[in-house]
Design an enzyme around this catalytic site. Structure first.
Site, mmCIF file in Angstrom:
data_model
loop_
_atom_site.group_PDB
_atom_site.id
_atom_site.type_symbol
_atom_site.label_atom_id
_atom_site.label_comp_id
_atom_site.label_asym_id
_atom_site.label_seq_id
_atom_site.Cartn_x
_atom_site.Cartn_y
_atom_site.Cartn_z
ATOM 1 C CB CYS A 148 -0.937 0.013 1.194
ATOM 2 S SG CYS A 148 -1.636 -1.598 1.570
ATOM 3 C CB CYS A 204 -12.552 -1.795 6.955
ATOM 4 S SG CYS A 204 -12.746 -2.893 8.378
ATOM 5 C CE LYS A 258 -13.842 4.654 7.393
ATOM 6 N NZ LYS A 258 -14.635 3.550 6.832
ATOM 7 C CG HIS A 301 -6.161 1.712 0.260
ATOM 8 N ND1 HIS A 301 -5.084 2.416 -0.256
ATOM 9 C CD2 HIS A 301 -5.622 0.738 1.047
ATOM 10 C CE1 HIS A 301 -3.954 1.886 0.212
ATOM 11 N NE2 HIS A 301 -4.260 0.866 0.994
#
Ligand SMILES: [Zn+2]
Lengths: 152, 384
Positions: free
Chosen positions: B83, B206, B328, B332
């Site tokens: 990431c 998440c 959020k 992502h």
């Protein structure tokens, strides 16, 4: 036979493959560097301290303290049939840490960070092929062991 | 040594982009950055792609992106650290300019995550941790951060409601970001009522997978001064790692890689945590933003929960954090996220962030984490 280790195994070939044979025989093993004496759990073949590749297995007691845990509801491939399950990370008495499922001897509401636990070697009875793992159980839990010298 | 400058920024729409290939997504962000910089494409000496290859059907992604952007025969390469791949791409571009090898470099973070089927995603999800000793127990990405959250609650009394206050804040600012996947405010009641994923997390703790791209164009100081008036200075570049296995970490209440990367970045830029006006931090899970406050020194260890509860990271607080909505709300797209963060900070320092502008922002920071803190990149950026 490291492919025995875990419900789903991703790394069948390793220099510490005898770990799984020991576990099947009821022994939980860490590693010790023959050159400098550094110990490790999880075991490793190559010393993280002095770089030596000469190691031996040493049995550890499995006495442990719960460091943290979580109950998993959304499972990845291969674990759909056991969901929900709770994984815990424990601090081992002899040093190092271990991650495993919290076993049936402990009710969900009894789980507390800081509680004493026993790491217990286990075999998946319900599966045809050999699959070994370990779980976190109440201190004092006993399990079967192969006679000494029976291991590879 | 000469400074490295951001001369152009571009950001595509993040979301379920079933209308575009990954190179088409890359093109959107690249075209916007070129237009923003006001330069000709042939001024670009090289490009760096930040992306995580296992999500794409196309192997060796750099080739197809470089061709579609029309940048052949200039060199291209890919960086991958989960990431944090986008910030790794910026770092290698920065290094190449610092070394005097290139003068103008395009950095493209691009990722398509919805090409995979649900079974493929579930299989990948099961190999996010260390596979020899951990993944065999069915660990997942949320489960790891959930275990950090549980330990943080145990040691410091942090509450799940404090964690969800991070989600409420980030969705609030995301509602003002036209590039975000979710552009709606959420309430605490709704967040608390959402479905359980891994205790204590539910769905609103998440971030979501997404498709999308972001681009920055970097140049050396002399070239930048000739080409651009909209300069933002890349003055602190920290990068650090921590063990793959969480079993070999010193503790499970923070990320040592983030602490070290922040230390390096602050020292290089000659600033302190207190000097930061606006920050983009890696809120893949709500606890991750709370740990970031502490790892970056915005507050003391253990006080992150109180820090969000007291709204210290809203605009007007001590330091504005994730006022573009964060992971959020934006979603992502893992290779693009780091570049997206740098785009937002550049926008803030240029005073172009519109209704979510942090007044007078002069020093900004990005904090981009790979995996479960195996890799962290921290950038300190300045307006002048
Ligand atoms: Zn040694």
């Amino acid at each position: 036979m490291f492919k025995w280790f875990g419900k789903v195994n991703f790394s069948p070939y390793t220099k510490v493959s005898d770990f799984a044979q020991h576990l099947k025989d009821g022994r939980l093993m860490g590693s010790r560097c023959k050159k400098c004496g550094a110990t490790s759990f999880p075991p490793r073949a190559d010393c993280g301290k002095c770089l030596s590749g000469d190691f031996e297995f040493v049995e550890i007691s499995g006495k442990a303290v719960l460091h943290t845990y979580t109950k998993i509801v959304a499972a990845p491939t291969g674990f759909e049939d056991v969901v929900p399950y709770t994984v815990g990370v424990v601090d081992l008495k002899e040093g190092g840490r271990l991650l495993a499922w919290i076993g049936e001897s402990i009710a969900e509401k009894e789980i507390k960070i800081g509680m004493d636990l026993q790491v217990v070697p286990r075999i998946f009875e319900e599966l045809e092929e050999i699959k070994v793992y370990y779980s976190l159980e109440k201190p004092g839990t006993t399990w079967g062991r192969a006679s000494e010298g029976g291991a590879a | 040594m000469a400074r490295v400058v951001i001369i152009g920024i571009g950001h595509g729409v993040f979301g379920r982009r079933s209308d575009a290939t990954v190179q088409e997504l890359a093109f959107e962000a690249f075209r916007a950055a070129i237009e923003d910089a006001g330069i000709e494409r042939d001024l670009i000496d090289a490009s760096v792609i930040g992306s995580v290859p296992e999500y794409h059907k196309q192997r060796s992604l750099s080739g197809v992106v470089q061709e579609y952007l029309g940048l052949n025969p200039k060199p291209v390469w890919l960086t991958e650290v989960a990431c944090a791949s986008g910030s790794a791409a910026i770092r290698t571009a920065w290094m190449s300019i610092k070394a005097g090898v290139h003068k103008v470099v395009a950095v493209v973070g691009c990722q398509k995550m919805t090409e995979l089927t649900t079974p493929e995603i579930l299989a990948l999800m099961g190999r996010v941790g260390e596979v020899q000793w951990e993944s065999i127990f069915g660990t997942t990405f949320p489960a790891y951060y959930a275990m950090f959250a549980q330990r943080h609650m145990h040691e410091f009394g942090t509450t799940h409601e404090q964690m969800l206050q991070v989600a409420v804040k980030n969705h609030h600012y995301g509602s003002m970001n036209p590039c975000a996947l979710f552009q709606k405010e959420i309430t605490m009641e709704k967040a608390l009522a959402s479905e359980l994923v891994a205790t204590p997390f539910n769905v609103y703790d998440c971030c979501a997978n997404a498709d999308g791209a972001a681009c920055v164009i970097l140049a050396d100081e002399a070239t930048a001064k000739k080409l651009s008036k909209k300069t933002v200075w890349l003055d602190g570049m920290g990068a650090a790692t921590a063990s793959m296995s969480v079993l070999r970490r010193p503790d499970l209440v923070g990320l040592p890689s983030a602490q070290e990367a922040a230390r390096v970045a602050y020292a290089m830029a000659g600033v302190k945590a207190d000097d930061i006006n606006v920050a983009e931090v890696h809120d893949c899970f709500t606890i991750a933003e709370i740990m970031a406050y502490e790892d970056l020194g915005f507050c003391k260890r253990g006080e992150g929960g109180k820090f969000i509860e007291e709204r210290r990271t809203y605009i007007g607080g001590k330091v504005a954090v994730n006022v573009d909505g964060g992971l959020k709300s934006k979603g992502h797209p893992i290779g693009s996220t780091g570049v997206s963060m740098t785009v937002e900070i550049a926008k803030q320092l240029r005073g172009e962030a519109g209704e979510r502008q942090v007044p007078g922002a002069g020093v900004g920071l990005t904090h981009n984490v790979g995996g479960i803190g195996q890799y962290t990149f921290v950038q300190v950026l300045r307006r002048e």
